[in-house]
Every structure is written in C-alpha cells, then in structure tokens.
Design a protein around this motif. Structure first.
Motif, PDB file in Angstrom:
ATOM      1  N   VAL A 131       0.857  -1.182   0.000  1.00 14.02           N
ATOM      2  CA  VAL A 131       0.000   0.000   0.000  1.00 14.02           C
ATOM      3  C   VAL A 131       0.900   1.241   0.000  1.00 14.02           C
ATOM      4  N   PRO A 132       0.709   2.160  -0.953  1.00 17.38           N
ATOM      5  CA  PRO A 132       1.533   3.375  -0.967  1.00 17.38           C
ATOM      6  C   PRO A 132       1.432   4.125   0.367  1.00 17.38           C
ATOM      7  N   LEU A 133       2.535   4.664   0.804  1.00 22.86           N
ATOM      8  CA  LEU A 133       2.633   5.329   2.098  1.00 22.86           C
ATOM      9  C   LEU A 133       1.530   6.371   2.329  1.00 22.86           C
ATOM     10  N   PRO A 134       1.211   7.234   1.349  1.00 24.28           N
ATOM     11  CA  PRO A 134       0.156   8.231   1.596  1.00 24.28           C
ATOM     12  C   PRO A 134      -1.237   7.617   1.807  1.00 24.28           C
ATOM     13  N   SER A 135      -1.443   6.382   1.359  1.00 25.49           N
ATOM     14  CA  SER A 135      -2.765   5.743   1.464  1.00 25.49           C
ATOM     15  C   SER A 135      -2.894   4.820   2.669  1.00 25.49           C
ATOM     16  N   ARG A 136      -1.804   4.539   3.352  1.00 27.36           N
ATOM     17  CA  ARG A 136      -1.836   3.514   4.411  1.00 27.36           C
ATOM     18  C   ARG A 136      -2.820   3.832   5.529  1.00 27.36           C
ATOM     19  N   ASN A 137      -2.836   5.051   6.008  1.00 28.01           N
ATOM     20  CA  ASN A 137      -3.765   5.378   7.107  1.00 28.01           C
ATOM     21  C   ASN A 137      -5.218   5.267   6.672  1.00 28.01           C
ATOM     22  N   SER A 138      -5.532   5.763   5.471  1.00 28.38           N
ATOM     23  CA  SER A 138      -6.930   5.697   5.022  1.00 28.38           C
ATOM     24  C   SER A 138      -7.359   4.249   4.774  1.00 28.38           C
ATOM     25  N   VAL A 139      -6.443   3.422   4.247  1.00 25.59           N
ATOM     26  CA  VAL A 139      -6.768   2.009   4.018  1.00 25.59           C
ATOM     27  C   VAL A 139      -6.969   1.303   5.357  1.00 25.59           C
ATOM     28  N   ARG A 140      -6.079   1.575   6.310  1.00 25.68           N
ATOM     29  CA  ARG A 140      -6.191   0.955   7.638  1.00 25.68           C
ATOM     30  C   ARG A 140      -7.510   1.370   8.312  1.00 25.68           C
ATOM     31  N   THR A 141      -7.889   2.642   8.188  1.00 24.31           N
ATOM     32  CA  THR A 141      -9.142   3.131   8.778  1.00 24.31           C
ATOM     33  C   THR A 141     -10.348   2.478   8.097  1.00 24.31           C
ATOM     34  N   LEU A 142     -10.309   2.402   6.780  1.00 24.64           N
ATOM     35  CA  LEU A 142     -11.411   1.785   6.034  1.00 24.64           C
ATOM     36  C   LEU A 142     -11.599   0.328   6.436  1.00 24.64           C
ATOM     37  N   VAL A 143     -10.496  -0.411   6.522  1.00 24.13           N
ATOM     38  CA  VAL A 143     -10.555  -1.823   6.922  1.00 24.13           C
ATOM     39  C   VAL A 143     -11.058  -1.950   8.358  1.00 24.13           C
ATOM     40  N   GLY A 144     -10.590  -1.080   9.249  1.00 26.72           N
ATOM     41  CA  GLY A 144     -11.051  -1.110  10.638  1.00 26.72           C
ATOM     42  C   GLY A 144     -12.544  -0.851  10.762  1.00 26.72           C
ATOM     43  N   ASN A 145     -13.040   0.131  10.009  1.00 28.77           N
ATOM     44  CA  ASN A 145     -14.480   0.439  10.038  1.00 28.77           C
ATOM     45  C   ASN A 145     -15.311  -0.707   9.470  1.00 28.77           C
ATOM     46  N   GLU A 146     -14.824  -1.302   8.390  1.00 26.37           N
ATOM     47  CA  GLU A 146     -15.539  -2.437   7.792  1.00 26.37           C
ATOM     48  C   GLU A 146     -15.605  -3.603   8.779  1.00 26.37           C
ATOM     49  N   ASN A 147     -14.480  -3.898   9.410  1.00 26.80           N
ATOM     50  CA  ASN A 147     -14.456  -5.026  10.353  1.00 26.80           C
ATOM     51  C   ASN A 147     -15.312  -4.763  11.583  1.00 26.80           C
ATOM     52  N   ALA A 148     -15.356  -3.518  12.037  1.00 31.08           N
ATOM     53  CA  ALA A 148     -16.228  -3.183  13.170  1.00 31.08           C
ATOM     54  C   ALA A 148     -17.691  -3.404  12.796  1.00 31.08           C
ATOM     55  N   ASP A 149     -18.079  -3.011  11.580  1.00 26.14           N
ATOM     56  CA  ASP A 149     -19.462  -3.220  11.142  1.00 26.14           C
ATOM     57  C   ASP A 149     -19.767  -4.701  10.930  1.00 26.14           C
ATOM     58  N   ARG A 150     -18.800  -5.435  10.407  1.00 23.40           N
ATOM     59  CA  ARG A 150     -19.027  -6.876  10.228  1.00 23.40           C
ATOM     60  C   ARG A 150     -19.228  -7.562  11.581  1.00 23.40           C
ATOM     61  N   ALA A 151     -18.379  -7.245  12.556  1.00 25.40           N
ATOM     62  CA  ALA A 151     -18.522  -7.847  13.888  1.00 25.40           C
ATOM     63  C   ALA A 151     -19.879  -7.484  14.492  1.00 25.40           C
ATOM     64  N   ALA A 152     -20.283  -6.227  14.337  1.00 30.12           N
ATOM     65  CA  ALA A 152     -21.584  -5.793  14.848  1.00 30.12           C
ATOM     66  C   ALA A 152     -22.722  -6.514  14.123  1.00 30.12           C
ATOM     67  N   LEU A 153     -22.569  -6.728  12.822  1.00 29.31           N
ATOM     68  CA  LEU A 153     -23.594  -7.432  12.045  1.00 29.31           C
ATOM     69  C   LEU A 153     -23.777  -8.858  12.555  1.00 29.31           C
ATOM     70  N   TYR A 154     -22.688  -9.585  12.750  1.00 30.85           N
ATOM     71  CA  TYR A 154     -22.780 -10.970  13.239  1.00 30.85           C
ATOM     72  C   TYR A 154     -23.441 -10.997  14.619  1.00 30.85           C
TER      73      TYR A 154
END
Length: 198
Positions: A131-154
């Motif tokens: 992941v390009p350095l300028p995108s790493r934080n946004s990718v990490r945040t996006l993945v974290g938000n997705e996983n939080a919603d998935r856990a909440a969904l289950y």
C-alpha cells in the motif's frame, strides 16, 4: 403397600424427569447461509436477477390455488418445522447500508489486491508494504471500520434471533460465504492464514 410405594416413587421420578427437559435450539445453518447470501448480494450490489415469471391464465391460477389447498389438506404444513433466521432488525439494516456505502471505496482495494477476504469473516490488509505510504492510514481506517461493522452485524443477527451463543457460528457462515461469493482476482485467506488469488 410396597408395590403402592414403588408406583408412587416411579410416578414422582417420571414427573421429575419430564420437568427437567432441556430445550436445545439448533443453529439453522442453511437459513444462515441464505441470509448471508442476501446480505452479501445487497452489500456488494450483486443481487441475482430473477427471471420474470411467465404469465398465467385465470384458469391456471385457479387450478394452482385448488392444488395448493388440496396439498395442504393431504400433507400438513411443514412451515413450522423449517428453521428460520431473522436478519431484518433496524440495526442490521443500518449496518448493511453503511457497508453498502463503504463498498465503493473497498472494492478498488479488493480489485488491486491490497485488501483481501480473511478466513474469519473480516477483511484484512494483505500486504501493508504494497500500500503506498500516503494511502496507508486511510486504508487501515477503512478496513477497521468495515471489520467493526461486520462484527456488529454478526452480533446483531444473533441478538435478533435471541441466541447470542450463535454469534461465532454466524461469523463462520459469513466468512465462508464472503469467500465463496468473491470475484475472480480477489485475494482470499484459507484457514491456515495463507493468501491465494481466487
């Protein structure tokens, strides 16, 4: 007198055994798969198109209603015997909508292989160094938000069915279905943690 006392004790034992019946609620795996498929299709926008039914005449319609009624008289309805899984609470709908909106940002990351579908029902950054350095934080945040919603969904699906102990099984069903429905070229993880391109 002894025979009378023995029959009373037998009756009391039988009543006690009947009163101590444990009700087991079995996890409806097939219904969970169907619910997972519906939710995944909604989130990913891959709703399968159903063929439009052929028009029927009023005579055919009447015959179908008569046949259904006759069948219900002959064979009792098995509707109550089929396990059902409720996946339609307001919270589940809210989580699903959030995931649908986020998918527009997540899909390019899945397409280019930065993010993959993990074996535990989450998404994961497959190779953080890719992941390009300028995108790493946004990718990490996006993945974290997705996983939080998935856990909440289950968790919410288990709660909607008043069976919190089903959460792990629901997660496993979703994990399997996310991977099974993944597009060709996306990266998926097996049970050992190894990544492979689908």
């Amino acid at each position: 007198m002894t025979l009378f006392r023995a029959s009373i004790l037998t009756g009391v034992a039988a009543a006690f055994a009947t009163a101590c019946v444990t009700i087991n609620v079995y996890f409806p795996a097939a219904a969970a798969e169907k619910a997972a498929d519906r939710i995944i299709d909604d989130v990913w926008g891959t709703q399968p198109s159903a063929p439009s039914p052929a028009p029927i005449s009023s005579l055919q319609h009447g015959a179908l209603i008569f046949a259904a009624g006759a069948l219900n008289l002959i064979v009792p309805s098995a509707h109550a015997a089929e396990p059902n899984l409720d996946a339609s609470s307001p919270e589940i709908t809210r989580l699903k909508v959030q995931m649908e909106r986020r998918f527009a940002e997540l899909k390019p990351l899945l397409d280019n292989g930065w993010v993959g579908l993990a074996h535990d029902g989450d998404v994961a950054v497959r190779d953080p160094a890719a992941v390009p350095l300028p995108s790493r934080n946004s990718v990490r945040t996006l993945v974290g938000n997705e996983n939080a919603d998935r856990a909440a969904l289950y968790r919410e699906i288990a709660a909607a069915n008043q069976q919190p102990q089903w959460e792990a099984q629901i997660r496993q069903v979703f994990a399997t279905r996310w991977i099974a429905k993944a597009q060709a070229g996306w990266w998926v993880q097996d049970g050992s943690g190894a990544w492979a391109q689908k």
